[in-house]
Write a protein that holds these residues in place. Structure first.
Motif, short mmCIF file in Angstrom:
data_model
loop_
_atom_site.label_atom_id
_atom_site.label_comp_id
_atom_site.label_asym_id
_atom_site.label_seq_id
_atom_site.Cartn_x
_atom_site.Cartn_y
_atom_site.Cartn_z
N ARG A 35 -19.56 40.27 16.88
CA ARG A 35 -19.31 41.58 16.31
C ARG A 35 -19.92 41.58 14.91
O ARG A 35 -19.62 40.69 14.11
N ALA A 36 -20.75 42.57 14.64
CA ALA A 36 -21.50 42.65 13.38
C ALA A 36 -22.23 41.32 13.15
O ALA A 36 -22.27 40.80 12.03
N GLN A 37 -22.77 40.75 14.24
CA GLN A 37 -23.55 39.51 14.25
C GLN A 37 -22.71 38.27 13.93
O GLN A 37 -23.26 37.18 13.75
N THR A 38 -21.40 38.43 13.89
CA THR A 38 -20.51 37.27 13.66
C THR A 38 -20.00 36.76 15.00
O THR A 38 -19.41 37.54 15.77
N PRO A 39 -20.21 35.48 15.33
CA PRO A 39 -19.76 34.95 16.62
C PRO A 39 -18.24 35.03 16.78
O PRO A 39 -17.49 34.86 15.81
N VAL A 90 -20.69 47.71 22.70
CA VAL A 90 -19.81 48.80 22.31
C VAL A 90 -19.78 48.79 20.79
O VAL A 90 -19.19 47.89 20.18
N GLY A 91 -20.44 49.77 20.17
CA GLY A 91 -20.55 49.75 18.72
C GLY A 91 -21.31 48.52 18.27
O GLY A 91 -22.40 48.22 18.78
N ASP A 92 -20.73 47.78 17.33
CA ASP A 92 -21.37 46.55 16.87
C ASP A 92 -20.85 45.30 17.58
O ASP A 92 -21.10 44.18 17.15
#
Length: 225
Positions: free
Chosen positions: A144-148, A130-132
């Motif tokens: 989220r945005a590649q952050t765990p 869902v989105g990022d």
């Protein structure tokens, strides 16, 4: 179209290869269940023709293992055993159609044509996005945005359900039923507390909020306002 024939009888396999091959159809053959498994899982086949009685791995086990591994290509099972129980066993294992031996070639072609025209089954979903925001259902990793993002088991289940219903409004009762398996309202702040914790983990620090409260109705996970 690529067809894999798994048949241990050399004459039958050769007959099927020559009869089904054509300008737009390639036919490969495997002489036992183990080889058929390796070829079916490593090659992109559109259809499988599988004999029920095979050496090493029988046709029933082969089809059952393919389905368990997430392979959804149509399978036509062949067998000299034409009894109803044998057909049911083959279909229950995951075969899409069943044809007894001896068979007429025109019927075999017609059945394969019908299977080829079926819309493809969706592969099992292993990732939700869902989105990022991304969730891997196998590794159970969330980013989220590649952050765990570290989630507790119940938070993971809550987010999984919200992501599967992305864009839809889910009510408190729906969450209690699908996340906590309650068929009654315990009249506590259970849902609200977990939603608050989840929102802090997936939205705090980001300019775009994903988890929205729909006043008087429930919650909605979406990538846009």
């Amino acid at each position: 179209m690529k067809i894999l024939v798994v048949e241990d009888d050399i004459e039958t396999a050769a007959y099927l290869r020559s009869s089904l091959s054509g300008p737009e159809q390639r036919v490969d053959c495997a002489a036992d269940g183990s080889t058929g498994w390796r070829m079916a899982t490593s090659g992109e086949y559109d259809l499988l023709v599988v004999d029920r009685m095979l050496p090493h791995t029988d046709g029933i086990s082969l089809v059952r293992n393919l389905r368990a591994s997430g392979k959804h290509m149509p399978v036509l099972m062949l067998s000299a055993l034409g009894e109803s129980d044998s057909r049911v066993e083959g279909l229950d294992a995951g075969a899409d159609d069943y044809l007894g031996k001896p068979f007429a070639l025109n019927e075999l072609r017609a059945r394969l044509g019908a299977l080829a025209r079926r819309p493809p089954m969706a592969e099992a979903r292993t990732r939700l996005c869902v989105g990022d925001l991304h969730m891997d259902l196998i590794s159970r990793e969330v980013t989220r945005a590649q952050t765990p993002i570290e989630l507790q088991p119940r938070e993971f289940r809550l987010l999984e359900y919200l992501m599967m219903q992305a864009g839809k409004v889910v009510t408190r009762s729906m969450l209690l039923e699908h996340v906590w398996e309650f068929n009654f309202d315990p009249q506590t702040s259970l849902v609200e507390t977990h939603i608050s914790r989840l929102r802090a983990k997936i939205d705090r620090g980001y300019s775009v909020a994903l988890l929205h409260t729909v006043r008087g109705t429930g919650y909605c996970l979406r990538a846009s306002e």
